[in-house]
Motif scaffolding. Structure first.
Motif, PDB file in Angstrom:
ATOM      1  N   ALA A 202      -9.277  35.469  41.441  1.00  0.00           N
ATOM      2  CA  ALA A 202      -7.852  35.787  41.566  1.00  0.00           C
ATOM      3  C   ALA A 202      -7.610  36.845  42.629  1.00  0.00           C
ATOM      4  N   MET A 280      -5.531  37.190  35.048  1.00  0.00           N
ATOM      5  CA  MET A 280      -4.603  36.077  35.267  1.00  0.00           C
ATOM      6  C   MET A 280      -3.803  35.740  34.019  1.00  0.00           C
ATOM      7  N   ASN A 285      -0.244  35.452  35.692  1.00  0.00           N
ATOM      8  CA  ASN A 285      -0.247  35.168  37.118  1.00  0.00           C
ATOM      9  C   ASN A 285      -0.645  33.714  37.319  1.00  0.00           C
ATOM     10  N   ASP A 288      -2.182  32.472  40.877  1.00  0.00           N
ATOM     11  CA  ASP A 288      -3.617  32.711  41.016  1.00  0.00           C
ATOM     12  C   ASP A 288      -4.418  31.787  40.108  1.00  0.00           C
TER      13      ASP A 288
END
Length: 437
Positions: A202, A280, A285, A288
């Protein structure tokens, strides 16, 4: 005039004593080019993370600000609402703990370096680097697809993939530092592709972790790279503190031995993978995560038909195992044997130099380390394209000689040996303090 020529009507003036009072978690001021900013609330929205900017609370952040931000005029729109005043005319530009002479000389050097065009990247260099990564990936797969999956070919495939992964690691580092394209958004986009699709990691995880390291290298509790969670004790200060407090999470006097079992083999395949997933998912996220998943979709699509699910997973873990050794030795030999201590509020140049050393230049060393054998130059100029480190190195050495700061360069072998040697020394310091103090 403020940073980047910004006019300010702020009437409030402050002393360094007043600025230094505002360095708590919920009350943070910092100084950039003599302007005082209140970042208490905005720090949480800082693109580089709240920690990296919070590390400079109560301090002058001019050098770090300049080092990390390529487009300072763009940043002004974020800084302007945070401006609360400026340093009093009677106050020095730096607080009393910092060497104003070396800062001035370094600013002169950086201005000259910019005029010489050393912050301009060579697109062909990075295109060729990406090409050799993609070729390694393609050749590794084509080899076992065409000639079969014998143990010999599988081992060679793993070595080629590990090499590709290591080199992709150095390449994502370039884009993560915004050192390739003029526009930050293009660096960010390609960074996500390289670290996400080519490596399965990520970008947000790397950015927050690595920029904290650059902001305060080898500073205990601030640099995540020296936060070993009690598994290792580092430097000369932490071991004594642990020993005097009778802390014994591990037999630290043997850490130079169990390092070979817990450090290089496990960092990338276990620690980094768990950290990536945690970042993540906990931060939601999804962009990512999509890049991360694209790596594994591509990888398993290529290797499950050849090795089956279990075999493909085993191959990936072995590749990570090999890559992890490569990564750990390269990154630790520049920092682990150097000064590791609590915050001393040093100037930018002194702080970076005391935390870094170089490895001798050669074609192999440059390639093997992604030019991070020029760790000193990289830390002083984190946005500089790596192919220019060697050009600025002589000037950095002259600066160090002028101010009596060591500029240390080692052979590759000595750099690796010093990692183990420093762990052994720290372990002995811990044992002595544990038994006798």
């Amino acid at each position: 005039m403020g940073v980047g020529g910004q006019q300010t009507e702020a009437a409030d003036v402050f002393s360094w004593e007043e600025v230094q009072k505002h360095r708590s978690r919920n009350d943070r001021w910092l100084v950039i080019s003599r302007k005082v900013y209140n970042i208490s609330q905005w720090a949480k929205r800082h693109p580089g993370g709240s920690h990296v900017i919070g590390h400079y609370a109560g301090e002058d952040a001019t050098e770090a600000f300049t080092a990390f931000h390529p487009d300072q005029k763009f940043v002004q729109k974020f800084l302007k609402p945070l401006l609360i005043g400026e340093l009093a005319a009677t106050e020095p530009s730096q607080d009393g703990n910092k060497n104003a002479a070396i800062i001035q000389d370094f600013e002169t050097l950086r201005t000259q370096v910019e005029k010489d065009g050393l912050f301009k990247a060579k697109p062909l260099f990075f295109c060729l680097h990406l090409t050799h990564i993609l070729l390694l990936e393609a050749l590794a797969w084509m080899m076992v697809w065409y000639w079969g999956t014998s143990w010999t070919l599988t081992l060679l495939c793993a070595v080629m993939l590990a090499t590709s992964q290591a080199q992709a690691g150095w390449l994502q580092h370039d884009f993560g530092h915004l050192s390739v394209f003029k526009k930050s958004k293009w660096n960010h986009l390609v960074h996500k592709f390289v670290i996400g699709h080519l490596k399965g990691a990520a970008a947000s995880w790397w950015n927050h972790l690595h920029y904290n390291h650059h902001a305060k290298p080898n500073v205990l509790s601030k640099d995540p790279d020296v936060n070993m969670s009690g598994v290792f004790v580092l430097g000369s200060v932490q071991p004594v503190e642990y020993g005097m407090k009778k802390i014994k999470h591990m037999p630290y006097n043997h850490q130079h031995q169990y390092f070979f079992l817990l450090g290089p083999p496990l960092l990338v395949p276990v620690v980094f993978n768990l950290q990536n997933l945690n970042v993540m998912i906990s931060r939601r996220n999804w962009v990512d995560l999509a890049w991360y998943l694209s790596f594994y979709i591509r990888y398993f699509s290529c290797y499950v038909p050849l090795y089956g699910v279990f075999g493909a997973v085993a191959l990936n873990l072995f590749v990570r195992f090999l890559e992890s050794h490569w990564f750990v030795w390269v990154t630790q030999m520049n920092h682990l044997p150097m000064n590791i201590d609590h915050e001393k509020n040093r100037d930018w140049v002194t702080m970076q130099l005391q935390a870094t050393c170089n490895i001798e230049k050669s074609f192999f060393n440059d390639w093997f380390s992604g030019h991070l054998n020029f760790q000193i130059e990289h830390h002083l100029f984190p946005r500089m394209p790596r192919h220019n480190y060697q050009l600025v190195a002589p000037q950095v050495r002259e600066l160090c000689e002028k101010h009596g700061i060591p500029y240390e360069t080692k052979t590759l072998w000595r750099g690796m040996v010093d990692v183990v040697r420093s762990l052994k020394t720290s372990g002995e310091l811990w044992l002595d303090a544990y038994l006798h103090k």
